[in-house]
Motif scaffolding. Sequence first.
Motif, PDB file in Angstrom:
ATOM      1  N   THR A 264     -10.211 -58.682  10.003  1.00 48.94           N
ATOM      2  CA  THR A 264     -11.530 -57.701   9.819  1.00 48.94           C
ATOM      3  C   THR A 264     -12.076 -57.285  11.079  1.00 48.94           C
ATOM      4  OG1 THR A 264     -13.068 -59.223   9.309  1.00 48.94           O
ATOM      5  CG2 THR A 264     -11.753 -58.254   7.424  1.00 48.94           C
ATOM      6  N   HIS A 265     -11.703 -58.056  12.350  1.00 46.69           N
ATOM      7  CA  HIS A 265     -12.375 -57.890  13.583  1.00 46.69           C
ATOM      8  C   HIS A 265     -11.604 -56.643  14.238  1.00 46.69           C
ATOM      9  CE1 HIS A 265      -8.827 -60.521  14.258  1.00 46.69           C
ATOM     10  NE2 HIS A 265      -8.525 -59.892  15.474  1.00 46.69           N
ATOM     11  N   ARG A 266     -10.392 -56.316  13.600  1.00 48.89           N
ATOM     12  CA  ARG A 266      -9.941 -55.234  14.275  1.00 48.89           C
ATOM     13  C   ARG A 266     -10.316 -53.830  13.875  1.00 48.89           C
ATOM     14  NH1 ARG A 266      -3.805 -55.857  11.901  1.00 48.89           N
ATOM     15  NH2 ARG A 266      -3.550 -53.859  12.802  1.00 48.89           N
ATOM     16  N   ARG A 267     -10.556 -52.954  14.944  1.00 56.56           N
ATOM     17  CA  ARG A 267     -11.284 -51.502  14.513  1.00 56.56           C
ATOM     18  C   ARG A 267     -10.541 -50.998  13.804  1.00 56.56           C
ATOM     19  NH1 ARG A 267     -12.913 -48.447  20.201  1.00 56.56           N
ATOM     20  NH2 ARG A 267     -13.991 -47.412  18.420  1.00 56.56           N
ATOM     21  N   SER A 268      -9.308 -51.058  13.392  1.00 55.57           N
ATOM     22  CA  SER A 268      -8.491 -50.175  12.414  1.00 55.57           C
ATOM     23  C   SER A 268      -8.888 -50.582  10.941  1.00 55.57           C
ATOM     24  CB  SER A 268      -7.178 -50.107  12.910  1.00 55.57           C
ATOM     25  OG  SER A 268      -6.581 -51.482  13.040  1.00 55.57           O
ATOM     26  N   THR A 269      -9.395 -51.666  10.797  1.00 61.11           N
ATOM     27  CA  THR A 269      -9.807 -52.508   9.455  1.00 61.11           C
ATOM     28  C   THR A 269     -11.223 -51.904   9.049  1.00 61.11           C
ATOM     29  OG1 THR A 269      -8.360 -54.197   9.980  1.00 61.11           O
ATOM     30  CG2 THR A 269      -9.835 -54.329   8.172  1.00 61.11           C
ATOM     31  N   LEU A 270     -11.125 -51.250   7.827  1.00 61.84           N
ATOM     32  CA  LEU A 270     -12.429 -50.973   7.225  1.00 61.84           C
ATOM     33  C   LEU A 270     -12.440 -51.792   5.881  1.00 61.84           C
ATOM     34  CD1 LEU A 270     -12.451 -47.136   7.137  1.00 61.84           C
ATOM     35  CD2 LEU A 270     -13.339 -48.465   9.022  1.00 61.84           C
TER      36      LEU A 270
ATOM     37  N   GLU B 101     -20.903 -59.358  12.022  1.00 67.80           N
ATOM     38  CA  GLU B 101     -21.480 -58.183  12.395  1.00 67.80           C
ATOM     39  C   GLU B 101     -20.856 -57.009  11.448  1.00 67.80           C
ATOM     40  OE1 GLU B 101     -19.244 -57.716  16.217  1.00 67.80           O
ATOM     41  OE2 GLU B 101     -20.602 -59.258  17.089  1.00 67.80           O
TER      42      GLU B 101
ATOM     43  N   SER C  67     -18.225 -52.727   7.135  1.00 65.32           N
ATOM     44  CA  SER C  67     -17.936 -52.580   8.457  1.00 65.32           C
ATOM     45  C   SER C  67     -18.820 -51.931   8.865  1.00 65.32           C
ATOM     46  CB  SER C  67     -16.654 -51.957   8.767  1.00 65.32           C
ATOM     47  OG  SER C  67     -15.294 -52.768   8.312  1.00 65.32           O
TER      48      SER C  67
ATOM     49  N   GLY D 185     -20.053 -49.658  12.746  1.00 66.38           N
ATOM     50  CA  GLY D 185     -19.502 -48.775  13.666  1.00 66.38           C
ATOM     51  C   GLY D 185     -19.109 -47.199  13.258  1.00 66.38           C
TER      52      GLY D 185
ATOM     53  N   GLU E  93     -16.066 -45.774  12.916  1.00 62.79           N
ATOM     54  CA  GLU E  93     -15.235 -45.447  11.891  1.00 62.79           C
ATOM     55  C   GLU E  93     -15.706 -45.574  10.597  1.00 62.79           C
ATOM     56  OE1 GLU E  93     -15.162 -47.480  14.586  1.00 62.79           O
ATOM     57  OE2 GLU E  93     -13.318 -47.149  15.715  1.00 62.79           O
TER      58      GLU E  93
END
Length: 339
Positions: free
Chosen positions: A111-117, A136, A319, A321, A323
């Motif tokens: 889940t740390h990847r920005r592409s994962t919601l 976070e 998440s 951010g 996104e």
Amino acid sequence: MEIERLDLSEWGDALPRSGFEVFHDPDALAVLDAHTGGDLRLYGAFKGQQAVGLLPVFVDEKSVGRTVFSPALSLGVPRLGPVINPNSPKRRKWERINAALAEGVLEDLETHRRSTLFRMTCPLGYADPRPYGWNEFTIEPQFTYVVDLEDCADLDDAMAGFSKSLRNEMRRYDELDLSIETEGIDAALRIYDDVVDQYEEYDDTAPMTRPFLRDLLSNLDDDRWRVYVARTPDGTYKSGIITLFSNDLAYYWQGGVTASYEHVSVNNCLHRVILEDLVTDPELESVTGYDLVGANTERLCEYKGKFNGNLRPYYVVESAGLEMTLAKSAYERVAGSLK
């Protein structure tokens, strides 16, 4: 402590006797899995052979990224998320299990990847989402009303704290020739039509599909649901409520669209019969609360507040951010969020 992936049979064996929501039931999860585009992943935290923590998620891989939801969206599921079942009453051990489950699952899901919601609506009684905040994610409280029935011996006990107007309407049911009985899946689908019409009145979409409702009730054990239907003496349908049951709670899940009979609210009569069953039916002995499923919409809280239920918080973890901010406007339209 080990974090393992489970199948539905292992999940069913690992569920505790209490403290979980109705959609944690393995039969319910199987239907959710069949009606969502994502894949169901079942995680268990084990201390030796004992499951001390559980978390189901739905993972949908797309070319632009991955979504992880618990519960899956657009199926009318109130809450899902983690179940913590320590073998000790000590708070420190509960927190240790909670943190280990969160960290293990989040790591496996990347889940740390920005592409994962990621979005999770936690169950009632899950009071500590801090490990997700420390990773976070944002944490937002939501609310529902739960009518406390634990020490109620009869209907009068259940209604004792209700508003005077609500009690009076419920008692008028005895004067009416209105019949309220439990019926089957066909009646549930009739109630579904009411739900669709009600959502359309507010330019909204019903939080589930007809096939999902049919499959859910077909696959759940009979003790997990009842369909209460009000009819006039000639059999004319007036209104109905689909009630679900966990081991601890009854849920005012779907239905209850406005209707009257001889100047009495049909829905108040439906709730009266449901409550009477909850406090007198031996088959429902373990149920100690009636969840009105939501206290988050102001126009509905004026009515639900008449039941004098306890205002119970639960948490939405998601998440952070840009996104997620952009995605929220899309998924909130189909999330079936609690009213």
